[in-house]
Write a protein that holds these residues in place. Structure first.
Motif, short mmCIF file in Angstrom:
data_model
loop_
_atom_site.label_atom_id
_atom_site.label_comp_id
_atom_site.label_asym_id
_atom_site.label_seq_id
_atom_site.Cartn_x
_atom_site.Cartn_y
_atom_site.Cartn_z
N VAL A 167 0.86 -1.18 0.00
CA VAL A 167 0.00 0.00 0.00
C VAL A 167 0.90 1.23 0.00
O VAL A 167 1.61 1.48 0.98
CB VAL A 167 -0.92 0.02 1.24
N PRO A 168 0.91 2.01 -1.07
CA PRO A 168 1.75 3.22 -1.10
C PRO A 168 1.29 4.25 -0.08
O PRO A 168 0.11 4.28 0.30
CB PRO A 168 1.54 3.74 -2.54
N GLU A 169 2.21 5.09 0.37
CA GLU A 169 1.87 6.13 1.34
C GLU A 169 0.85 7.11 0.78
O GLU A 169 0.08 7.73 1.52
CB GLU A 169 3.14 6.89 1.75
N THR A 170 0.82 7.25 -0.53
CA THR A 170 -0.11 8.19 -1.17
C THR A 170 -1.50 7.59 -1.41
O THR A 170 -2.40 8.27 -1.88
CB THR A 170 0.46 8.65 -2.52
N GLU A 171 -1.67 6.28 -1.07
CA GLU A 171 -2.94 5.60 -1.30
C GLU A 171 -3.89 5.81 -0.14
O GLU A 171 -3.66 5.32 0.97
CB GLU A 171 -2.69 4.10 -1.52
N SER A 172 -4.95 6.58 -0.35
CA SER A 172 -5.90 6.92 0.73
C SER A 172 -6.89 5.80 1.02
O SER A 172 -7.44 5.71 2.12
CB SER A 172 -6.66 8.20 0.36
N GLN A 173 -7.13 4.92 0.04
CA GLN A 173 -8.12 3.85 0.21
C GLN A 173 -7.53 2.56 0.79
O GLN A 173 -8.26 1.61 1.04
CB GLN A 173 -8.76 3.52 -1.16
N GLY A 174 -6.22 2.56 1.01
CA GLY A 174 -5.59 1.37 1.60
C GLY A 174 -5.47 0.20 0.64
O GLY A 174 -5.36 -0.96 1.06
N ARG A 175 -5.50 0.47 -0.66
CA ARG A 175 -5.41 -0.61 -1.64
C ARG A 175 -3.95 -0.98 -1.93
O ARG A 175 -3.08 -0.12 -1.97
CB ARG A 175 -6.09 -0.19 -2.95
N VAL A 176 -3.74 -2.27 -2.15
CA VAL A 176 -2.39 -2.76 -2.47
C VAL A 176 -2.11 -2.48 -3.95
O VAL A 176 -2.92 -2.79 -4.82
CB VAL A 176 -2.26 -4.28 -2.20
N HIS A 177 -0.98 -1.86 -4.22
CA HIS A 177 -0.55 -1.58 -5.59
C HIS A 177 0.62 -2.49 -5.96
O HIS A 177 1.39 -2.92 -5.10
CB HIS A 177 -0.11 -0.11 -5.73
#
Length: 355
Positions: free
Chosen positions: A188-198
């Protein structure tokens, strides 16, 4: 057995070389002595292991001879136990000798050039590339290998679009050669607000460092451009033209170097990388023909091949070439990758032995 005949030839050669090194005439000729010593050193491990093999073989023959003449039941039981132990020992030494006789990679003891580039995934890929770079710096430091940056292109967020660095020290290429390929990260990137795995990727290329004699670079085949160095985000960090770009026309290979403040040093570094890339380029063409004739458990090491996945939510690192998963991702990212490297080395040996 051809296997034992080859070992006997090596042992005899080792004995001859050892005798030559003790010859007063050879000792008086330092160049000749050094040459012989180097030749002897290259086969010493195999010769000494074969001497151990012959010693155990003699003990086994003596034990069997004594066993055939022994009538006491208690003594026979002891001798049979000794016979079994010596047989297992002999098998173990034989396996070690088979590994020692495997063809060695001529590049193993060379220094190397490592290139890391952010792949698919934008800023996250660049951040992952920066983490891989720090991981390899930690691994190199642990093995007392010296690292030197040739070129680095950073992002404003602290990531790395591309970094090229030289690694020097004993067995540098041997320790890093299995790292070439596509590395994939899942987190999960630090910039991901939805908590999705990238999922993002970075590519790693490890090239053996070429010597001047390995590759011929003709003046008419290259163009050298000089320009100003720049920092992250295109900021100018140098008002003088010290950065170097070399273009090799026959292959289309382009090398840049802007790490040093000296134009001359940048040029030297750039030529070092160019030689290594050309050495790899021409060897890869030859190797592709060879690879058609063999299947390798470790894989080809092709840079388009996805070799490893770093799954942060599960704390897992998986190498897809050998199917090995380690659940120690934090330690791994600090440069503690020896377990993986050793497993890849063993897999390569087993594949060679199977052939």
């Amino acid at each position: 057995m051809v296997f034992l005949e080859k070992l006997n030839d090596i042992y005899q050669k080792y004995q001859t070389l050892s005798e030559s090194m003790a010859d007063p005439e050879v000792i008086a000729d330092s160049a000749r002595w050094t040459k012989i010593a180097k030749e002897q050193s290259e086969i010493s491990e195999t010769a000494e292991k074969y001497a151990e093999y012959m010693q155990v073989e003699r003990r086994l023959a003596d034990t069997r001879a004594a066993l055939s003449a022994e009538s006491d039941a208690e003594m026979r039981a002891l001798m049979e136990e000794e016979e079994f132990s010596l047989k297992k020992q002999l098998e173990g030494i034989e396996n070690e000798l088979k590994i020692l006789l495997l063809p060695k990679d001529k590049n193993d003891e060379r220094n190397c050039i490592v290139e890391i580039r952010g792949g698919a995934g934008g800023d996250e890929a660049a951040l992952f590339a920066a983490e891989l770079y720090r991981m390899y710096l930690g691994y190199c430091e642990k093995h007392r290998l010296k690292t030197e940056v040739v070129d680095m292109n950073e992002t404003e967020l602290g990531g790395i679009k591309e970094v090229v660095f030289n690694v020097s020290g004993k067995g540098a290429y041997k320790l890093l050669k299995f790292e070439s390929g596509v590395h994939r990260v899942q987190r999960v990137p630090e910039t991901e607000s939805q908590g999705r795995v990238h999922t993002s990727t970075a590519t790693v290329a490890v090239l053996p460092e070429a010597e001047d004699v390995d590759v011929e670079i003709r003046d008419e085949d290259i163009r050298v451009d000089v320009y100003r160095s720049s920092g992250a985000g295109g900021q100018k960090v140098n008002k003088t033209e010290t950065a170097i770009r070399i273009t090799h026309f026959p292959t289309g290979i382009v090398v840049t170097c802007q790490d040093e403040r000296s134009q001359l040093k940048n040029k030297d570094k750039a030529f070092k990388v160019l030689r290594s890339r050309l050495y790899d380029y021409y060897n890869s063409r030859n190797r592709s023909e060879y690879d058609k004739q063999r299947k390798s458990l470790v894989g080809t090491g092709d840079r388009s091949e996805r070799i490893r996945t770093y799954n942060f939510p599960q704390g897992r690192v998986t190498d897809h070439r050998i199917g090995l998963s380690l659940f120690s991702i934090e330690s791994f990212m600090q440069g503690n990758i020896d377990e993986m490297v050793e497993a890849l080395t063993v897999a390569e040996r087993e594949a060679q032995l199977a052939e």
